[in-house]
Design an enzyme around this catalytic site. Structure first.
Site, PDB file in Angstrom:
ATOM      1  CB  ILE A  88      -1.191  -0.186   1.466  1.00 13.36           C
ATOM      2  CG1 ILE A  88      -0.462  -0.110   2.781  1.00 13.36           C
ATOM      3  CG2 ILE A  88      -1.544  -0.999   1.037  1.00 13.36           C
ATOM      4  CD1 ILE A  88      -1.227   0.116   3.536  1.00 13.36           C
ATOM      5  CB  THR A 152      -6.814  -1.002  17.330  1.00 10.16           C
ATOM      6  OG1 THR A 152      -6.761  -0.969  18.160  1.00 10.16           O
ATOM      7  CG2 THR A 152      -5.693   0.539  16.732  1.00 10.16           C
ATOM      8  CG  ASP A 153      -9.954  -1.017  21.697  1.00  9.03           C
ATOM      9  OD1 ASP A 153      -8.615  -2.024  21.240  1.00  9.03           O
ATOM     10  OD2 ASP A 153     -10.425  -2.259  22.266  1.00  9.03           O
ATOM     11  CD  GLU A 154      -4.158  -2.552  21.085  1.00  8.43           C
ATOM     12  OE1 GLU A 154      -2.820  -1.853  21.091  1.00  8.43           O
ATOM     13  OE2 GLU A 154      -4.673  -3.560  21.027  1.00  8.43           O
ATOM     14  CE1 TYR A 179      -1.789  -2.048  15.490  1.00 10.59           C
ATOM     15  CE2 TYR A 179      -2.936  -1.528  17.418  1.00 10.59           C
ATOM     16  CZ  TYR A 179      -2.764  -2.018  16.067  1.00 10.59           C
ATOM     17  OH  TYR A 179      -4.107  -2.522  15.314  1.00 10.59           O
ATOM     18  CE  LYS A 183      -5.065   0.835  12.830  1.00  7.11           C
ATOM     19  NZ  LYS A 183      -5.349  -0.073  11.625  1.00  7.11           N
TER      20      LYS A 183
HETATM   21  P1  NAD Z   1      -3.168  -9.005   9.985  1.00 10.36           P
HETATM   22  O1  NAD Z   1      -2.056  -8.207  10.574  1.00 10.36           O
HETATM   23  O2  NAD Z   1      -3.678 -10.945  10.774  1.00 10.36           O
HETATM   24  O3  NAD Z   1      -2.956  -8.864   8.811  1.00 10.36           O
HETATM   25  C1  NAD Z   1      -2.425  -7.433   8.315  1.00 10.36           C
HETATM   26  C2  NAD Z   1      -2.034  -8.315   6.621  1.00 10.36           C
HETATM   27  O4  NAD Z   1      -2.009  -6.371   6.309  1.00 10.36           O
HETATM   28  C3  NAD Z   1      -1.263  -9.257   5.779  1.00 10.36           C
HETATM   29  O5  NAD Z   1      -1.761  -9.891   5.470  1.00 10.36           O
HETATM   30  C4  NAD Z   1      -0.040  -8.477   5.633  1.00 10.36           C
HETATM   31  O6  NAD Z   1       0.278  -9.315   4.720  1.00 10.36           O
HETATM   32  C5  NAD Z   1      -0.957  -7.152   5.172  1.00 10.36           C
HETATM   33  N1  NAD Z   1       0.045  -6.058   4.446  1.00 10.36           N
HETATM   34  C6  NAD Z   1       0.394  -5.489   6.027  1.00 10.36           C
HETATM   35  N2  NAD Z   1       1.112  -4.490   5.030  1.00 10.36           N
HETATM   36  C7  NAD Z   1       0.934  -4.583   4.145  1.00 10.36           C
HETATM   37  C8  NAD Z   1       1.028  -3.825   3.232  1.00 10.36           C
HETATM   38  N3  NAD Z   1       2.729  -2.532   3.109  1.00 10.36           N
HETATM   39  N4  NAD Z   1       1.029  -3.608   2.059  1.00 10.36           N
HETATM   40  C9  NAD Z   1      -0.015  -4.239   1.625  1.00 10.36           C
HETATM   41  N5  NAD Z   1      -0.630  -5.287   2.614  1.00 10.36           N
HETATM   42  C10 NAD Z   1       0.363  -5.503   3.954  1.00 10.36           C
HETATM   43  O7  NAD Z   1      -3.876  -8.305  11.250  1.00 10.36           O
HETATM   44  P2  NAD Z   1      -5.757  -8.546  11.787  1.00 10.36           P
HETATM   45  O8  NAD Z   1      -5.320  -8.694  12.858  1.00 10.36           O
HETATM   46  O9  NAD Z   1      -6.260  -9.063  10.411  1.00 10.36           O
HETATM   47  O10 NAD Z   1      -6.225  -6.302  11.396  1.00 10.36           O
HETATM   48  C11 NAD Z   1      -6.477  -5.766   9.876  1.00 10.36           C
HETATM   49  C12 NAD Z   1      -6.883  -4.285  10.640  1.00 10.36           C
HETATM   50  O11 NAD Z   1      -7.664  -4.451  12.012  1.00 10.36           O
HETATM   51  C13 NAD Z   1      -5.721  -3.559  11.230  1.00 10.36           C
HETATM   52  O12 NAD Z   1      -5.518  -2.692  10.409  1.00 10.36           O
HETATM   53  C14 NAD Z   1      -5.837  -3.383  12.918  1.00 10.36           C
HETATM   54  O13 NAD Z   1      -4.845  -2.503  12.812  1.00 10.36           O
HETATM   55  C15 NAD Z   1      -7.219  -3.907  13.006  1.00 10.36           C
HETATM   56  N6  NAD Z   1      -7.528  -4.277  13.800  1.00 10.36           N
HETATM   57  C16 NAD Z   1      -7.675  -5.402  14.300  1.00 10.36           C
HETATM   58  C17 NAD Z   1      -7.998  -5.900  15.272  1.00 10.36           C
HETATM   59  C18 NAD Z   1      -7.613  -7.049  16.137  1.00 10.36           C
HETATM   60  O14 NAD Z   1      -7.632  -7.819  17.339  1.00 10.36           O
HETATM   61  N7  NAD Z   1      -6.491  -8.305  14.753  1.00 10.36           N
HETATM   62  C19 NAD Z   1      -8.550  -5.281  16.498  1.00 10.36           C
HETATM   63  C20 NAD Z   1      -8.896  -3.513  15.926  1.00 10.36           C
HETATM   64  C21 NAD Z   1      -8.056  -3.008  14.618  1.00 10.36           C
HETATM   65  P1  TYD Z   2      -2.429  -8.914  21.631  1.00 10.98           P
HETATM   66  O1  TYD Z   2      -3.298 -11.395  21.361  1.00 10.98           O
HETATM   67  O2  TYD Z   2      -1.247  -8.758  21.811  1.00 10.98           O
HETATM   68  O3  TYD Z   2      -2.824  -8.219  21.879  1.00 10.98           O
HETATM   69  P2  TYD Z   2      -3.153  -6.533  22.140  1.00 10.98           P
HETATM   70  O4  TYD Z   2      -1.803  -6.748  22.731  1.00 10.98           O
HETATM   71  O5  TYD Z   2      -3.487  -5.268  20.294  1.00 10.98           O
HETATM   72  O6  TYD Z   2      -4.177  -6.353  22.807  1.00 10.98           O
HETATM   73  O7  TYD Z   2      -2.258  -9.642  23.770  1.00 10.98           O
HETATM   74  C1  TYD Z   2      -3.425  -9.588  24.064  1.00 10.98           C
HETATM   75  C2  TYD Z   2      -3.724  -9.255  25.626  1.00 10.98           C
HETATM   76  O8  TYD Z   2      -2.333 -10.692  26.467  1.00 10.98           O
HETATM   77  C3  TYD Z   2      -2.439  -8.231  26.095  1.00 10.98           C
HETATM   78  O9  TYD Z   2      -3.277  -7.682  27.460  1.00 10.98           O
HETATM   79  C4  TYD Z   2      -1.133  -8.933  26.605  1.00 10.98           C
HETATM   80  C5  TYD Z   2      -1.312 -10.423  26.278  1.00 10.98           C
HETATM   81  N1  TYD Z   2      -1.090 -11.035  26.397  1.00 10.98           N
HETATM   82  C6  TYD Z   2       0.158 -12.480  27.243  1.00 10.98           C
HETATM   83  O10 TYD Z   2      -0.221 -12.574  28.481  1.00 10.98           O
HETATM   84  N2  TYD Z   2       1.174 -13.307  26.550  1.00 10.98           N
HETATM   85  C7  TYD Z   2       1.573 -13.241  25.325  1.00 10.98           C
HETATM   86  O11 TYD Z   2       2.010 -14.640  24.661  1.00 10.98           O
HETATM   87  C8  TYD Z   2       0.818 -12.437  24.379  1.00 10.98           C
HETATM   88  C9  TYD Z   2       0.575 -12.708  23.002  1.00 10.98           C
HETATM   89  C10 TYD Z   2      -0.423 -11.410  24.999  1.00 10.98           C
END
Ligand code: NAD
Ligand code: TYD
Length: 369
Positions: A88, A152-154, A179, A183
């Site tokens: 991207i 994200t809520d973060e 991170y 965001k």
């Molecule tokens: P993920 O890490 O599983 O997937 C990210 C995807 O983006 C991958 O397929 C990767 O190949 C692609 N990508 C990374 N860099 C890229 C680049 N430069 N160009 C094109 N593609 C690229 O992430 P996810 O957990 O599916 O999260 C997706 C989105 O949702 C993110 O923006 C994340 O910040 C947001 N989000 C995630 C969570 C969660 O709990 N996982 C919660 C809230 C918001």
């Molecule tokens: P994570 O899945 O990394 O999501 P986020 O940091 O975005 O919330 O972690 C979720 C919670 O679990 C977070 O409080 C950190 C904790 N955690 C552990 O205790 N052990 C682990 O090995 C990991 C990866 C996360």
């Protein structure tokens, strides 16, 4: 003659904030440009969009980093899905694909793991910030009707423990990790594109997702894949940190609703009112798997570890009528079943670079206890 500012024309902050007349779900031919669609949430969204919108065609633009996996798209209707490998941040590549036309962009692509951002922030700044700006510019140039930023809520930082406060859409930005800071920066750029250029943008801010196909470096799939192999579960610090968990498909339904009828220029918090301490999550997983709780291993805390996330989803519930379909119990059961049925996927994800990452992060080999 009175001229309208772009933001006013778009019904944005300077204007009336009208419900965008997109009706995208009713459109017999709608083309979505989805970034990061080979990742965990993006691939779940593609599955949902293709199932819910019969005329929907998807261009899935993904760089296939360590987190991207084309296996995540197996079984979908490939005649309505085109995969393009691309970054991207690459203006030319993004522009070339968008020149073929798209009704909306949904930006999932990101570096998404807090621990990796603590180890090194560079890729987070590049993809999450620069990449978002490239997409915003390209959206304007190509006349894309709507831009959805998956945030994200973060970005709102951490809430006090044992307290009755929640993140609302009015909560201030207080990101605490590289991170979440990246965001937050991306959200600011989305806001600026709306305000300055009248781009039709909407933002979703969701809590911790869980479900099938999540890369096993995140807490829930890491626990599942370790415990299923009788390996210990690393729990950071005292394990009392609180996260607000949501089943991935419920998050995707929210994104689909926001895409269709979210108010332009607005952000929507997405949460299933499901706060859990990490220690409780670990115990539920072990109980559900029939494994002893002694597999929990307390390890060094994450630097700057946010204490509590808790989302107030009233706005999306009342304005858009969104509700989660899954409870924690049903969602967890579905997730556990998927990981049990897809051990090959897990084994592949845990091979290669993952082993090196795991050794660095936890000071022990994946697979060792
Ligand atoms: P993920 O890490 O599983 O997937 C990210 C995807 O983006 C991958 O397929 C990767 O190949 C692609 N990508 C990374 N860099 C890229 C680049 N430069 N160009 C094109 N593609 C690229 O992430 P996810 O957990 O599916 O999260 C997706 C989105 O949702 C993110 O923006 C994340 O910040 C947001 N989000 C995630 C969570 C969660 O709990 N996982 C919660 C809230 C918001
Ligand atoms: P994570 O899945 O990394 O999501 P986020 O940091 O975005 O919330 O972690 C979720 C919670 O679990 C977070 O409080 C950190 C904790 N955690 C552990 O205790 N052990 C682990 O090995 C990991 C990866 C996360």
């Amino acid at each position: 003659m009175e001229t309208m500012s772009p933001a006013r024309e778009a019904g944005g902050r300077a204007g009336l904030n009208l419900i965008a007349p997109l009706s995208i779900l009713n459109n017999s031919m709608v083309k979505l440009f989805i970034t990061g669609g080979a990742g965990f949430i993006g691939s779940a969204f593609i599955r949902l969009a293709l199932a819910e919108i019969p005329g929907c065609h998807v261009v899935n633009f993904d760089a296939l980093t360590y987190a991207g996996n084309l296996d995540n798209l197996s079984g979908i209707d490939q005649s309505r899905h085109r995969f393009v490998r691309g970054d991207i941040c690459d203006r030319e590549a993004v522009g070339a694909v968008l020149a073929e036309g798209a009704d909306a962009i949904i930006n999932f692509a990101a570096e998404s793991h807090v621990d990796r951002s603590i180890a090194s922030a560079d890729e987070f700044l590049r993809t999450n910030i620069l990449g978002t700006q490239v997409l915003l510019d390209a959206a304007r140039a190509a006349g894309v009707r709507r831009f959805v930023q998956v945030s994200t809520d973060e970005v709102m930082g951490s809430l006090p423990e044992d307290d009755n406060t929640f993140f609302t859409e009015a909560s201030p930005f207080e990101p605490n990790s590289p991170y979440s800071a990246s965001k937050a920066a991306a959200e600011h750029l989305v806001r600026a594109a709306h305000h300055t250029f009248g781009l039709d943008t909407v933002v979703t801010r969701c809590g911790n997702n869980y479900g099938p196909r999540q890369f096993p470096e995140k807490f829930l799939p890491l626990m599942l894949s370790n415990a299923m192999r009788d390996e210990s579960i690393p729990l950071y610090g005292d394990g009392r940190n609180v996260r607000d968990w949501i089943y991935v498909e419920d998050h995707c339904r929210a994104i689909l609703m926001v895409l269709q009828k979210g108010r332009t220029g607005e952000a929507y918090n997405v949460g299933a009112r499901n706060e859990r301490r990490n220690i409780e999550v670990a115990q539920s997983v072990l109980t559900a798997l029939g494994k002893p709780h002694t597999l929990i291993r307390h390890v060094k805390d994450r630097p700057g570890h946010d204490r509590r996330y808790a989302i107030d989803p009233t706005k999306i519930e009342t304005e858009l009528g969104w509700r989660p379909h899954e409870t924690w119990e049903t969602g967890l059961q579905k997730t556990i079943q998927w990981y049990a049925d897809n051990d090959e996927w897990v084994a592949r994800a845990r091979s290669g670079d993952y082993r090196e990452y795991y050794a660095k992060q936890y000071g022990t080999e994946a697979g060792a206890n």
